[in-house]
Write a protein that holds these residues in place. Structure first.
Motif, mmCIF file in Angstrom:
data_model
loop_
_atom_site.group_PDB
_atom_site.id
_atom_site.type_symbol
_atom_site.label_atom_id
_atom_site.label_comp_id
_atom_site.label_asym_id
_atom_site.label_seq_id
_atom_site.Cartn_x
_atom_site.Cartn_y
_atom_site.Cartn_z
ATOM 1 N N ALA A 164 0.830 -1.099 -0.192
ATOM 2 C CA ALA A 164 -0.013 -0.024 0.227
ATOM 3 C C ALA A 164 0.798 1.169 0.138
ATOM 4 C CB ALA A 164 -0.971 0.122 1.231
ATOM 5 N N LEU A 165 1.921 1.213 0.808
ATOM 6 C CA LEU A 165 2.736 2.488 0.669
ATOM 7 C C LEU A 165 3.696 2.513 -0.407
ATOM 8 C CD1 LEU A 165 4.221 1.921 4.345
ATOM 9 C CD2 LEU A 165 2.919 3.807 3.776
ATOM 10 N N GLU A 166 4.058 1.497 -1.137
ATOM 11 C CA GLU A 166 4.618 1.639 -2.394
ATOM 12 C C GLU A 166 3.901 2.153 -3.479
ATOM 13 O OE1 GLU A 166 7.602 -2.360 -1.838
ATOM 14 O OE2 GLU A 166 5.783 -2.590 -2.667
ATOM 15 N N GLN A 167 2.571 1.757 -3.359
ATOM 16 C CA GLN A 167 1.326 2.159 -4.376
ATOM 17 C C GLN A 167 1.335 3.792 -4.354
ATOM 18 O OE1 GLN A 167 -0.235 0.219 -6.978
ATOM 19 N NE2 GLN A 167 -0.105 2.354 -7.563
ATOM 20 N N GLU A 187 12.284 6.753 0.951
ATOM 21 C CA GLU A 187 13.644 6.253 1.625
ATOM 22 C C GLU A 187 13.359 5.420 2.671
ATOM 23 O OE1 GLU A 187 17.619 6.000 2.659
ATOM 24 O OE2 GLU A 187 16.622 6.276 0.684
ATOM 25 N N VAL A 188 12.470 6.034 3.533
ATOM 26 C CA VAL A 188 11.970 5.194 4.861
ATOM 27 C C VAL A 188 11.862 3.755 4.531
ATOM 28 C CG1 VAL A 188 10.252 4.939 6.599
ATOM 29 C CG2 VAL A 188 11.159 7.037 5.998
ATOM 30 N N HIS A 234 12.796 1.957 1.963
ATOM 31 C CA HIS A 234 13.759 1.390 1.571
ATOM 32 C C HIS A 234 14.498 0.749 2.776
ATOM 33 C CE1 HIS A 234 17.330 -0.040 -1.062
ATOM 34 N NE2 HIS A 234 17.920 0.692 -0.396
ATOM 35 N N ARG A 235 14.570 1.541 3.515
ATOM 36 C CA ARG A 235 15.582 1.308 4.847
ATOM 37 C C ARG A 235 14.823 0.204 5.710
ATOM 38 N NH1 ARG A 235 19.742 4.786 6.236
ATOM 39 N NH2 ARG A 235 19.178 4.755 8.515
ATOM 40 N N LEU A 236 13.515 0.323 5.757
ATOM 41 C CA LEU A 236 12.809 -0.794 6.522
ATOM 42 C C LEU A 236 12.835 -1.941 5.993
ATOM 43 C CD1 LEU A 236 9.703 1.570 7.748
ATOM 44 C CD2 LEU A 236 11.464 0.612 9.094
ATOM 45 N N VAL A 237 12.595 -2.122 4.854
ATOM 46 C CA VAL A 237 12.318 -3.493 4.451
ATOM 47 C C VAL A 237 13.446 -3.842 3.135
ATOM 48 C CG1 VAL A 237 9.868 -3.327 4.618
ATOM 49 C CG2 VAL A 237 10.783 -2.418 2.245
ATOM 50 N N GLY A 238 14.525 -3.056 3.018
ATOM 51 C CA GLY A 238 15.430 -3.431 2.063
ATOM 52 C C GLY A 238 16.711 -4.266 2.384
ATOM 53 N N GLY A 239 16.460 -4.503 3.902
ATOM 54 C CA GLY A 239 17.255 -5.870 4.353
ATOM 55 C C GLY A 239 18.789 -5.375 4.644
ATOM 56 N N ARG A 240 19.183 -4.042 4.546
ATOM 57 C CA ARG A 240 20.316 -3.557 4.979
ATOM 58 C C ARG A 240 20.596 -3.593 6.379
ATOM 59 N NH1 ARG A 240 21.255 2.170 2.103
ATOM 60 N NH2 ARG A 240 19.316 2.810 3.249
ATOM 61 N N ASP A 241 21.777 -3.777 6.946
ATOM 62 C CA ASP A 241 22.200 -3.800 8.269
ATOM 63 C C ASP A 241 21.758 -2.921 9.203
ATOM 64 O OD1 ASP A 241 23.391 -6.320 7.520
ATOM 65 O OD2 ASP A 241 25.511 -5.265 7.605
ATOM 66 N N GLU A 242 21.622 -1.612 8.599
ATOM 67 C CA GLU A 242 21.307 -0.520 9.298
ATOM 68 C C GLU A 242 19.798 -0.447 9.535
ATOM 69 O OE1 GLU A 242 22.176 1.567 5.310
ATOM 70 O OE2 GLU A 242 22.832 -0.296 6.567
ATOM 71 N N ALA A 243 18.929 -1.179 8.945
ATOM 72 C CA ALA A 243 17.458 -1.196 8.886
ATOM 73 C C ALA A 243 17.259 -1.482 10.248
ATOM 74 C CB ALA A 243 17.074 -2.149 7.836
ATOM 75 N N ASP A 280 14.192 7.349 11.270
ATOM 76 C CA ASP A 280 13.838 7.331 9.753
ATOM 77 C C ASP A 280 12.262 8.210 9.852
ATOM 78 O OD1 ASP A 280 15.830 6.947 8.527
ATOM 79 O OD2 ASP A 280 15.292 4.802 8.051
ATOM 80 N N LEU A 281 11.448 7.414 10.915
ATOM 81 C CA LEU A 281 10.318 8.131 10.957
ATOM 82 C C LEU A 281 10.366 9.482 11.512
ATOM 83 C CD1 LEU A 281 8.301 4.927 12.584
ATOM 84 C CD2 LEU A 281 8.337 5.947 10.166
ATOM 85 N N ARG A 282 11.348 9.987 12.371
ATOM 86 C CA ARG A 282 11.352 11.083 12.616
ATOM 87 C C ARG A 282 11.426 12.162 11.542
ATOM 88 N NH1 ARG A 282 14.982 10.736 16.234
ATOM 89 N NH2 ARG A 282 13.494 9.908 17.707
ATOM 90 N N LEU A 283 12.432 11.541 10.740
ATOM 91 C CA LEU A 283 13.030 12.432 9.443
ATOM 92 C C LEU A 283 11.769 12.632 8.441
ATOM 93 C CD1 LEU A 283 15.063 13.516 7.523
ATOM 94 C CD2 LEU A 283 15.734 11.076 6.743
#
Length: 508
Positions: free
Chosen positions: A451-454, A474-475, A477-486, A493-496
């Motif tokens: 839903a967010l992607e749409q 960007e949020v 990508h960082r939440l579900v992209g699988g990077r270590d910093e996620a 990110d939510l504050r940003l």
């Protein structure tokens, strides 16, 4: 011996008014305060029983819990004998101490009639509960009498302390009590059964309790799921091997096999369960769930109505019946390509009202039934009653469900309501993100991500430089992209995102 009509009549009287519970609870609290400083209190707190196990029970859930205990005592043929003790504790919480003493007497009769070993150990829980009830009634001499009984028995055990004993049977008793008190207690119940199994890995009762507990914790992210993800499969199989006549366990295994796409084996297992005469009321519940998932709604309703005759006030049954009527509604709408004839439309309207009736009953009977609140809100939306849908969502949003997939489902469903009925992208994004930031694989989380992607896609189509959409992308990508910093990014990110677009609510 226990008289189901007499006990159920008391239960119905207990539910005749919400004020009764408040007054009884106040009485119980007053009695506790009066005895608070008595030296007996320190000794009582050393007992292992329902009063010291820290059972998490919400006041609003007491009537439903009482009904469920009564139903299990009458209709569920399990090996455990803990129902009366827990019922006595619930009566205590309602301030009904004479009823609690009667339930404890019934618990004693069950233990005395049990030919299994360790009957004295099983009695320890009952005696401890007796001591606590007498204490709250101000009968301190009687409380001391039961403390003495506990102490005398504990001194005979291999690993005694003055007022408790460490043994797998006691761990099992605690596990059953925690299991029966709902989802907030499941992890602790699992630990209790695991501890009992360490001492006796092939014990049928310990394995039954463990299998049921892990089944309830084993919520699939999607169906069918991978066999390797269904961690309750093997415990259920082992418990059935040790309890081959337990139809309830077979019904649970059938549903879990369905979860992993093994429909044929699941159906075979379910037919075995239905062939037994034991625990039929509960087997019917799960048979109905199995058939509803297959789209065989009329067959599901047949079993649910059979079960409802035995347990007419079951919140679970009413919620399941509501789901069946909801599915029948969807089947008609899909078959008519969302353009029903007048007769179909009348049938749909009738089914919608039936679903609403049963969901309303479920949440009235069990005010802590979060999933049923979401089901009810969705049916209000289907009926076009957005005001009632909003009120229902607000009630469930104020709850704090422990199970993460339930939290995700609440936020996803409310996000859908905000997006499509209230036309508020801001609030929809807020709640979709609430679901996504809970890092538990689930259907609701996946749908929230989509839903967010749409929404991002739509926003960027309108304006490729839309800062809100870019921040949201960007949020995501960082939440579900699988990077270590996620793993550490959610709050930052939510504050940003909130600073960038002002569309993430402060509730995050």
């Amino acid at each position: 011996m226990w008289n189901p009509q007499r006990t159920r009549a008391r239960s119905q009287r207990a539910q005749s008014g919400s004020g009764n519970l408040q007054t009884s609870a106040s009485f119980s609290a007053t009695m506790s305060e009066c005895a608070e400083e008595h030296p007996l209190k320190d000794r009582l707190q050393k007992l292992r029983c329902h009063f010291t196990w820290g059972l998490l029970i919400e006041d609003t859930g007491l009537p439903d819990l009482e009904d469920r205990i009564l139903e299990e005592i009458q209709f569920l043929d399990t090996e455990n004998k803990v129902g009366y003790n827990l019922l006595a504790y619930v009566k205590h919480l309602q301030g009904k101490h004479e009823d609690a003493l009667e339930n404890l007497k019934e618990a004693e009769e069950v233990v005395q009639g049990d030919q299994a070993d360790h009957s004295d150990v099983r009695s320890l829980v009952t005696w401890g509960n007796y001591a606590w009830v007498h204490y709250h009634m101000g009968r301190l001499a009687d409380a001391q009498t039961y403390l003495d009984k506990v102490e005398n028995t504990c001194q005979k055990s291999a690993d005694p302390t003055r007022y408790s004993t460490q043994c797998p049977e006691m761990d099992c008793e605690e596990g059953w009590a925690l299991l029966k008190c709902g989802g907030k207690n499941y992890e602790r119940a699992k630990a209790c059964f695991e501890k009992a199994l360490e001492a006796d890995p092939e014990n049928p009762e310990f394995n039954t309790g463990y299998a049921i507990t892990v089944y309830r914790l084993d919520y699939p992210a999607k169906r069918p799921c991978d066999v390797s993800d269904a961690f309750s499969l093997q415990p259920l199989r082992k418990a059935i091997r040790l309890n081959p006549q337990d139809a309830y366990l077979k019904a649970l295994l059938a549903l879990k096999l369905q979860d992993v796409g093994e429909e044929a084996e699941g159906r075979e297992c379910l037919e075995e369960a239905l062939a037994h005469t034991s625990s039929q009321t509960y087997v019917f519940r799960y048979a109905a769930k199995f058939f509803r998932r297959q789209g065989r709604v009329d067959e599901a309703l047949k079993y649910l109505k059979m079960a409802l005759k035995a347990t007419p006030s079951s919140a679970f049954l009413h919620q399941q019946i509501g789901l069946c009527y909801k599915k029948k509604t969807n089947q008609i709408m899909n078959a008519t390509h969302m353009q029903p004839t007048r007769q179909d439309r009348e049938n749909v309207d009738r089914l919608i009202q039936l679903a609403i009736f049963h969901f309303e009953y479920a949440v009235k009977q069990k005010p802590t039934f979060e999933v049923a609140y979401v089901d009810l809100a969705r049916m209000y939306i289907t009926a076009g009653d957005h005001e009632k849908a909003e009120d229902t969502f607000q009630k469930v949003l104020c709850m704090t469900p422990l199970q993460e997939h339930i939290q995700q489902n609440i936020h996803f469903s409310y996000g859908q309501f905000q997006q499509f009925q209230k036309k508020s992208e801001v609030d929809a994004i807020t709640h979709y993100l609430q679901a996504v930031t809970i890092r538990k694989d689930s259907y609701a989380r996946d749908k929230s991500i989509k839903a967010l992607e749409q929404l991002v896609s739509w926003k960027l189509e309108r304006n490729p430089l839309d800062q809100e959409a870019l921040s949201l992308r960007e949020v995501l990508h960082r939440l579900v992209g699988g990077r270590d910093e996620a793993l550490e990014c959610s709050e930052q990110d939510l504050r940003l995102a909130a600073d960038s677009g002002n569309w993430v609510g402060s509730s995050l």
